[in-house]
Design a protein around this motif. Structure first.
Motif, PDB file in Angstrom:
ATOM      1  N   ALA A  51       0.841  -1.261   0.243  1.00 23.76           N
ATOM      2  CA  ALA A  51      -0.041  -0.016  -0.076  1.00 23.76           C
ATOM      3  C   ALA A  51       0.851   1.125  -0.015  1.00 23.76           C
ATOM      4  N   GLU A  52       0.565   2.147  -0.722  1.00 19.27           N
ATOM      5  CA  GLU A  52       1.360   3.419  -0.984  1.00 19.27           C
ATOM      6  C   GLU A  52       0.655   4.623  -0.850  1.00 19.27           C
ATOM      7  N   GLY A  53       1.209   5.873  -0.504  1.00 20.09           N
ATOM      8  CA  GLY A  53       0.738   7.090  -0.543  1.00 20.09           C
ATOM      9  C   GLY A  53       0.082   7.256   0.782  1.00 20.09           C
ATOM     10  N   LEU A  54      -0.663   8.711   0.710  1.00 22.27           N
ATOM     11  CA  LEU A  54      -1.482   9.266   1.770  1.00 22.27           C
ATOM     12  C   LEU A  54      -2.485   8.328   2.163  1.00 22.27           C
ATOM     13  N   MET A  55      -3.345   7.859   0.861  1.00 18.36           N
ATOM     14  CA  MET A  55      -4.388   7.005   1.379  1.00 18.36           C
ATOM     15  C   MET A  55      -3.911   5.663   1.453  1.00 18.36           C
ATOM     16  N   GLN A  56      -2.760   5.196   1.458  1.00 17.86           N
ATOM     17  CA  GLN A  56      -2.380   3.659   1.379  1.00 17.86           C
ATOM     18  C   GLN A  56      -3.011   2.862   0.453  1.00 17.86           C
ATOM     19  N   VAL A  57      -3.154   3.155  -0.893  1.00 18.72           N
ATOM     20  CA  VAL A  57      -3.733   2.395  -1.769  1.00 18.72           C
ATOM     21  C   VAL A  57      -2.971   1.156  -2.249  1.00 18.72           C
ATOM     22  N   MET A  58      -3.447   0.051  -2.478  1.00 17.87           N
ATOM     23  CA  MET A  58      -2.644  -1.068  -3.026  1.00 17.87           C
ATOM     24  C   MET A  58      -2.479  -0.735  -4.275  1.00 17.87           C
ATOM     25  N   THR A  59      -1.385  -0.386  -4.932  1.00 13.62           N
ATOM     26  CA  THR A  59      -1.132  -0.038  -6.064  1.00 13.62           C
ATOM     27  C   THR A  59      -1.255  -0.928  -7.228  1.00 13.62           C
ATOM     28  N   LYS A  60      -0.880  -2.334  -6.648  1.00 12.89           N
ATOM     29  CA  LYS A  60      -0.826  -3.633  -7.773  1.00 12.89           C
ATOM     30  C   LYS A  60      -2.151  -3.653  -8.191  1.00 12.89           C
ATOM     31  N   ILE A  61      -3.145  -3.792  -7.092  1.00  8.99           N
ATOM     32  CA  ILE A  61      -4.351  -4.256  -7.040  1.00  8.99           C
ATOM     33  C   ILE A  61      -5.178  -3.239  -7.968  1.00  8.99           C
ATOM     34  N   HIS A  62      -4.793  -2.113  -7.878  1.00  8.22           N
ATOM     35  CA  HIS A  62      -5.548  -0.661  -8.388  1.00  8.22           C
ATOM     36  C   HIS A  62      -4.812  -0.234  -9.524  1.00  8.22           C
ATOM     37  N   GLN A  63      -4.275  -1.039 -10.284  1.00  7.88           N
ATOM     38  CA  GLN A  63      -3.415  -0.402 -11.568  1.00  7.88           C
ATOM     39  C   GLN A  63      -4.483   0.210 -12.624  1.00  7.88           C
ATOM     40  N   ASP A  64      -5.239  -0.376 -12.915  1.00  5.94           N
ATOM     41  CA  ASP A  64      -6.436   0.166 -13.602  1.00  5.94           C
ATOM     42  C   ASP A  64      -6.825   1.779 -13.216  1.00  5.94           C
ATOM     43  N   LYS A  65      -6.998   1.824 -11.931  1.00  6.83           N
ATOM     44  CA  LYS A  65      -7.492   3.259 -11.854  1.00  6.83           C
ATOM     45  C   LYS A  65      -6.334   4.283 -12.071  1.00  6.83           C
ATOM     46  N   TYR A  66      -5.052   3.742 -11.874  1.00  5.31           N
ATOM     47  CA  TYR A  66      -3.926   4.648 -11.914  1.00  5.31           C
ATOM     48  C   TYR A  66      -3.767   4.766 -13.564  1.00  5.31           C
ATOM     49  N   ALA A  67      -4.385   3.997 -14.260  1.00  5.14           N
ATOM     50  CA  ALA A  67      -4.164   4.188 -15.744  1.00  5.14           C
ATOM     51  C   ALA A  67      -4.765   5.649 -16.207  1.00  5.14           C
ATOM     52  N   LEU A  68      -5.665   6.169 -15.454  1.00  2.00           N
ATOM     53  CA  LEU A  68      -6.178   7.514 -15.733  1.00  2.00           C
ATOM     54  C   LEU A  68      -5.219   8.363 -15.734  1.00  2.00           C
ATOM     55  N   TYR A  69      -3.917   8.175 -14.814  1.00  2.34           N
ATOM     56  CA  TYR A  69      -3.027   9.216 -14.780  1.00  2.34           C
ATOM     57  C   TYR A  69      -1.697   8.724 -15.505  1.00  2.34           C
ATOM     58  N   GLY A  70      -1.819   7.745 -16.304  1.00  2.00           N
ATOM     59  CA  GLY A  70      -0.568   7.713 -17.207  1.00  2.00           C
ATOM     60  C   GLY A  70       0.119   6.491 -16.567  1.00  2.00           C
ATOM     61  N   GLY A  71      -0.562   5.498 -15.549  1.00  2.00           N
ATOM     62  CA  GLY A  71       0.156   4.435 -14.918  1.00  2.00           C
ATOM     63  C   GLY A  71       0.558   4.683 -13.470  1.00  2.00           C
ATOM     64  N   ALA A  72       1.002   3.873 -12.792  1.00  2.00           N
ATOM     65  CA  ALA A  72       1.385   3.681 -11.247  1.00  2.00           C
ATOM     66  C   ALA A  72       2.464   4.527 -10.974  1.00  2.00           C
ATOM     67  N   THR A  73       3.220   4.692 -11.851  1.00  2.00           N
ATOM     68  CA  THR A  73       4.667   5.685 -11.451  1.00  2.00           C
ATOM     69  C   THR A  73       4.388   6.881 -10.827  1.00  2.00           C
ATOM     70  N   ASP A  74       2.739   7.470 -10.750  1.00  2.00           N
ATOM     71  CA  ASP A  74       2.667   8.561 -10.096  1.00  2.00           C
ATOM     72  C   ASP A  74       1.629   8.307  -8.869  1.00  2.00           C
ATOM     73  N   ALA A  75       1.806   7.038  -8.497  1.00  2.00           N
ATOM     74  CA  ALA A  75       0.907   6.550  -7.370  1.00  2.00           C
ATOM     75  C   ALA A  75       1.029   7.225  -6.247  1.00  2.00           C
ATOM     76  N   VAL A  76       2.181   7.908  -5.861  1.00  2.00           N
ATOM     77  CA  VAL A  76       2.341   8.293  -4.564  1.00  2.00           C
ATOM     78  C   VAL A  76       2.101   9.962  -4.428  1.00  2.00           C
ATOM     79  N   LYS A  77       1.804  10.731  -5.708  1.00  2.00           N
ATOM     80  CA  LYS A  77       1.589  11.914  -5.726  1.00  2.00           C
ATOM     81  C   LYS A  77       0.524  12.101  -4.940  1.00  2.00           C
ATOM     82  N   PRO A  78       0.146  13.136  -4.038  1.00  9.32           N
ATOM     83  CA  PRO A  78      -0.933  13.322  -3.268  1.00  9.32           C
ATOM     84  C   PRO A  78      -2.127  13.650  -4.181  1.00  9.32           C
ATOM     85  N   GLU A  79      -2.081  14.588  -4.957  1.00  6.15           N
ATOM     86  CA  GLU A  79      -3.180  14.640  -6.026  1.00  6.15           C
ATOM     87  C   GLU A  79      -3.757  13.408  -6.652  1.00  6.15           C
ATOM     88  N   VAL A  80      -3.056  12.501  -6.906  1.00 10.39           N
ATOM     89  CA  VAL A  80      -3.404  11.378  -7.690  1.00 10.39           C
ATOM     90  C   VAL A  80      -3.820  10.308  -6.676  1.00 10.39           C
TER      91      VAL A  80
END
Length: 314
Positions: free
Chosen positions: A217-246
């Motif tokens: 789990a990563e970032g302020l909201m501790q989102v499980m990045t691997k499980i939710h890669q599809d949501k991060y696709a909105l922002y170009g992938g999981a590379t920005d998963a820890v950015k607060p605004e993402v």
């Protein structure tokens, strides 16, 4: 010799039978020691959420299994306009196709929303909103406790909350104001209570955007990045998963989805921490609700809340 062999085998069976309770006790102690060791190891990430990572490891695919097992079936059921095929095509294109370089659609409408922020520049960040998905979850499905309490519309209350977290976690003032502003803006975008978002962030990461749990789990909201890669696709992938605004956007959407799915704030929090298939959530929901109530008391006009004996509104 022939008579001695059966006697010897019988003695072995009798001894094994006599020692079986001892073996059970030893096995039980071993299991307890393993769980305690894992718990201590998980709590070593420096956040309150560390103690809850055991649930995430025991059922790491809970969110995918419970919420996303049929893709966006729940969203399809909520969508009332247009043919189902069109809805499927739109959602698939949003989630699985590469996001465009320039924010479109919902971004302009989000920009037009008037919300006072401690850090106004947060509202001008070029980040694609997630409102086009969250808006498909009707308010009627949400627990009223998870809806906007309007307490954070006041700059004074935002400042009081920022002061509370600054003193609690010894944080940089500019950073904490930025995180609070992001939470307020995104909560309005997703249509969820910003006080709840801030409470989840506090319990999950202690407002440290760079923390990563042993469960992934990563970032302020501790989102499980691997499980939710599809949501991060909105922002170009999981590379920005820890950015607060993402991270806050994805986490807020998942949280809203889980609350709407279960119809309960507490059960939604239980799912969010990864304890959906477990009997208990280890006290996670209680911690979030307690932090939420502290923030609500802080924002009430006649409230007085202290930290280490000092009045935080003074």
């Amino acid at each position: 010799m022939q008579g001695a062999q059966p006697a010897k085998a019988s003695a072995k069976k009798l001894l094994a039978y006599a020692l079986s309770p001892v073996y059970r006790v030893l096995n039980g102690l071993l299991i307890v020691v393993v769980f305690m060791t894992v718990g201590l190891w998980l709590s070593g990430n420096g956040t309150q959420a560390g103690a809850f990572d055991l649930a995430r490891i025991l059922v790491p695919d809970e969110a995918r299994y419970i919420v996303w097992q049929n893709g966006f079936e729940m969203l399809d059921q909520y969508q009332e306009q247009g043919p189902k095929a069109l809805v499927d095509k739109e959602i698939t294109s949003v989630i699985y196709e590469k996001a465009s370089a320039t924010p479109i659609g919902g971004f302009k409408s989000a920009q037009q929303q008037t919300v006072a922020l401690l850090v106004p520049s947060v509202a001008h960040a070029q980040v694609r909103p997630i409102s086009h998905l969250s808006d498909r979850i009707p308010t009627s499905k949400m627990d009223p406790q998870a809806l906007d309490s309007k307490l954070m519309t006041s700059i004074q209350n935002q400042r009081a909350v920022a002061s509370f977290f600054e003193k609690k976690y010894k944080l940089d003032r500019a950073k904490i104001e930025e995180y609070v502003s992001n939470a307020v803006l995104i909560a309005k975008e997703v249509n969820i209570d910003p006080v709840l978002l801030l409470a989840v962030i506090s319990v999950e990461s202690n407002f440290n955007p760079l923390v990563k749990s042993h469960a992934g789990a990563e970032g302020l909201m501790q989102v499980m990045t691997k499980i939710h890669q599809d949501k991060y696709a909105l922002y170009g992938g999981a590379t920005d998963a820890v950015k607060p605004e993402v991270n806050i956007r994805v986490g807020a959407y998942i949280l809203k989805y889980l609350i709407a799915t279960t119809g309960s704030l507490r059960i939604g929090l239980k799912y969010y921490v990864g304890a959906a298939n477990a009997e208990h959530d280890g006290g996670y929901a209680d911690k979030v609700m307690a932090e939420r109530n502290r923030l609500i008391d802080l924002c009430q006009p006649t409230s007085k809340i202290t930290l280490n004996g000092r009045d935080l509104r003074s």
